[in-house]
Design an enzyme around this catalytic site. Sequence first.
Site, PDB file in Angstrom:
ATOM      1  N   ASP A  24       0.828  -1.209   0.000  1.00 16.50           N
ATOM      2  CA  ASP A  24       0.000   0.000   0.000  1.00 16.50           C
ATOM      3  C   ASP A  24       0.867   1.265   0.000  1.00 16.50           C
ATOM      4  O   ASP A  24       1.971   1.258   0.553  1.00 16.50           O
ATOM      5  CB  ASP A  24      -0.895  -0.031   1.254  1.00 16.50           C
ATOM      6  CG  ASP A  24      -2.072   0.922   1.135  1.00 16.50           C
ATOM      7  OD1 ASP A  24      -2.349   1.399   0.015  1.00 16.50           O
ATOM      8  OD2 ASP A  24      -2.710   1.197   2.163  1.00 16.50           O
ATOM      9  N   TRP A  29       3.200   7.962  -2.271  1.00 14.22           N
ATOM     10  CA  TRP A  29       4.633   8.096  -2.550  1.00 14.22           C
ATOM     11  C   TRP A  29       4.825   8.984  -3.778  1.00 14.22           C
ATOM     12  O   TRP A  29       5.677   9.884  -3.796  1.00 14.22           O
ATOM     13  CB  TRP A  29       5.236   6.707  -2.783  1.00 14.22           C
ATOM     14  CG  TRP A  29       6.709   6.689  -3.014  1.00 14.22           C
ATOM     15  CD1 TRP A  29       7.698   6.547  -2.069  1.00 14.22           C
ATOM     16  CD2 TRP A  29       7.377   6.789  -4.292  1.00 14.22           C
ATOM     17  NE1 TRP A  29       8.931   6.557  -2.672  1.00 14.22           N
ATOM     18  CE2 TRP A  29       8.768   6.706  -4.029  1.00 14.22           C
ATOM     19  CE3 TRP A  29       6.945   6.942  -5.607  1.00 14.22           C
ATOM     20  CZ2 TRP A  29       9.721   6.774  -5.046  1.00 14.22           C
ATOM     21  CZ3 TRP A  29       7.900   7.011  -6.621  1.00 14.22           C
ATOM     22  CH2 TRP A  29       9.267   6.928  -6.331  1.00 14.22           C
ATOM     23  N   HIS A  41       3.323   3.300  -8.889  1.00  6.34           N
ATOM     24  CA  HIS A  41       3.144   1.870  -9.163  1.00  6.34           C
ATOM     25  C   HIS A  41       4.418   1.283  -9.785  1.00  6.34           C
ATOM     26  O   HIS A  41       4.785   0.148  -9.502  1.00  6.34           O
ATOM     27  CB  HIS A  41       1.949   1.657 -10.096  1.00  6.34           C
ATOM     28  CG  HIS A  41       0.637   2.070  -9.490  1.00  6.34           C
ATOM     29  ND1 HIS A  41       0.284   1.750  -8.194  1.00  6.34           N
ATOM     30  CD2 HIS A  41      -0.410   2.771  -9.991  1.00  6.34           C
ATOM     31  CE1 HIS A  41      -0.923   2.234  -7.924  1.00  6.34           C
ATOM     32  NE2 HIS A  41      -1.358   2.867  -8.992  1.00  6.34           N
ATOM     33  N   SER A  69      -7.063  -5.761  -6.359  1.00  9.02           N
ATOM     34  CA  SER A  69      -8.227  -6.319  -5.669  1.00  9.02           C
ATOM     35  C   SER A  69      -9.469  -6.190  -6.543  1.00  9.02           C
ATOM     36  O   SER A  69      -9.487  -5.409  -7.512  1.00  9.02           O
ATOM     37  CB  SER A  69      -8.454  -5.585  -4.345  1.00  9.02           C
ATOM     38  OG  SER A  69      -8.962  -4.288  -4.603  1.00  9.02           O
ATOM     39  N   THR A  70     -10.512  -6.911  -6.174  1.00  9.97           N
ATOM     40  CA  THR A  70     -11.780  -6.806  -6.905  1.00  9.97           C
ATOM     41  C   THR A  70     -12.327  -5.380  -6.785  1.00  9.97           C
ATOM     42  O   THR A  70     -13.083  -4.937  -7.637  1.00  9.97           O
ATOM     43  CB  THR A  70     -12.816  -7.828  -6.359  1.00  9.97           C
ATOM     44  OG1 THR A  70     -12.804  -7.773  -4.928  1.00  9.97           O
ATOM     45  CG2 THR A  70     -12.489  -9.235  -6.793  1.00  9.97           C
ATOM     46  N   ASN A  72     -10.368  -2.640  -6.801  1.00  5.20           N
ATOM     47  CA  ASN A  72      -9.502  -1.712  -7.548  1.00  5.20           C
ATOM     48  C   ASN A  72     -10.051  -1.333  -8.931  1.00  5.20           C
ATOM     49  O   ASN A  72      -9.620  -0.344  -9.520  1.00  5.20           O
ATOM     50  CB  ASN A  72      -8.081  -2.277  -7.710  1.00  5.20           C
ATOM     51  CG  ASN A  72      -7.252  -2.218  -6.442  1.00  5.20           C
ATOM     52  OD1 ASN A  72      -6.345  -3.021  -6.230  1.00  5.20           O
ATOM     53  ND2 ASN A  72      -7.555  -1.271  -5.559  1.00  5.20           N
ATOM     54  N   ARG A  75     -11.138   2.318  -9.603  1.00  2.67           N
ATOM     55  CA  ARG A  75     -10.187   3.442  -9.765  1.00  2.67           C
ATOM     56  C   ARG A  75     -10.330   4.044 -11.160  1.00  2.67           C
ATOM     57  O   ARG A  75     -10.898   3.413 -12.059  1.00  2.67           O
ATOM     58  CB  ARG A  75      -8.763   2.928  -9.565  1.00  2.67           C
ATOM     59  CG  ARG A  75      -8.533   2.540  -8.125  1.00  2.67           C
ATOM     60  CD  ARG A  75      -7.079   2.324  -7.848  1.00  2.67           C
ATOM     61  NE  ARG A  75      -6.898   2.053  -6.438  1.00  2.67           N
ATOM     62  CZ  ARG A  75      -5.756   2.160  -5.791  1.00  2.67           C
ATOM     63  NH1 ARG A  75      -4.673   2.544  -6.436  1.00  2.67           N
ATOM     64  NH2 ARG A  75      -5.684   1.891  -4.517  1.00  2.67           N
ATOM     65  N   ILE A 193      -7.518  -4.918   7.003  1.00  6.45           N
ATOM     66  CA  ILE A 193      -7.237  -6.157   6.277  1.00  6.45           C
ATOM     67  C   ILE A 193      -7.661  -6.035   4.797  1.00  6.45           C
ATOM     68  O   ILE A 193      -7.153  -6.756   3.939  1.00  6.45           O
ATOM     69  CB  ILE A 193      -7.892  -7.371   6.986  1.00  6.45           C
ATOM     70  CG1 ILE A 193      -7.481  -8.709   6.407  1.00  6.45           C
ATOM     71  CG2 ILE A 193      -9.415  -7.269   6.982  1.00  6.45           C
ATOM     72  CD1 ILE A 193      -6.122  -9.148   6.802  1.00  6.45           C
ATOM     73  N   GLU A 205       0.661 -13.585  12.053  1.00  7.93           N
ATOM     74  CA  GLU A 205       1.157 -12.422  12.785  1.00  7.93           C
ATOM     75  C   GLU A 205       1.053 -11.212  11.865  1.00  7.93           C
ATOM     76  O   GLU A 205       1.339 -11.322  10.668  1.00  7.93           O
ATOM     77  CB  GLU A 205       2.633 -12.639  13.173  1.00  7.93           C
ATOM     78  CG  GLU A 205       2.862 -13.761  14.151  1.00  7.93           C
ATOM     79  CD  GLU A 205       2.290 -13.474  15.532  1.00  7.93           C
ATOM     80  OE1 GLU A 205       2.296 -12.309  15.955  1.00  7.93           O
ATOM     81  OE2 GLU A 205       1.828 -14.431  16.181  1.00  7.93           O
TER      82      GLU A 205
END
Length: 237
Positions: A24, A29, A41, A69-70, A72, A75, A193, A205
């Site tokens: 992420d 950035w 990217h 992701s599904t 995304n 965008r 998540i 973890e």
Amino acid sequence: MPPSRPEDELDPARVPAHVAIIMDGNRRWARARGLPAAAGHAEGARSLKAVTAAARDAGVKVLTVYAFSTENWARPKLEVRAIMTLLCRALREYAREMKEKGVRLAFSGRLDEMPAAVRKQAEETTRLLEGGRDITLNIALNYGGRREIVDAVNALLSDKKGPVTEEDISRRLYTWPLPDPDLLIRTSGEMRISNFLLWQTAYSEFYVTDTLWPAFKGPELLKALLDYQRRDRRKGT
Ligand code: FPP
């Protein structure tokens, strides 16, 4: 005595076998540098290459990364197109180096809904890297955790009668037969998540760093692995 290097502090016997990463912060950035999202990217793709090499050198066996992701798809069209182009280019350009480094490639997600050019490139590079023995780079593409569970349940309804076990579900997830992640890393400080590996991270973890993904390279991965080795994994016991 010379100061010890972080990689020397790693206990090879307790390196997580499977590391998953929510990559992420690419746009933040880029924005901080006055650059377009696509530049973030692109640097993110370089991070992926560096982190795959570092994970392999550390003895990690599976690296799963959340590439698309599904969600995304919502965008801007131009950005989606830039990510797809970058993905194809990265697979093409990094293929030789990945082969030399013993990388095997896998995908988790609904590849059947991806543009034909991406599917073709994914299949071609997967075939090329079939013999890789050192690390599996598993790219979550058009991936959604809830969708994955729904797909598994529908598969179960059509091929199984009687009581359903946890293994019945695990076997029908996109990630099968990969093991569950031992460590889940999220960059850029978000504590979410985001619909990633909902079933598989039951006992993983978590490690969250403020570092944005394009700035996350080998040394950052080592930091996460060392942090993991300081944990006491009780898995609810
Ligand atoms: C998250 O940052 C990044 C993505 C949604 C795309 C991930 C894509 C890459 C790392 C490109 C390379 C991928 C491969 C597999 C070669 P963001 O865009 O959500 O940034 P933000 O959180 O700052 O908005």
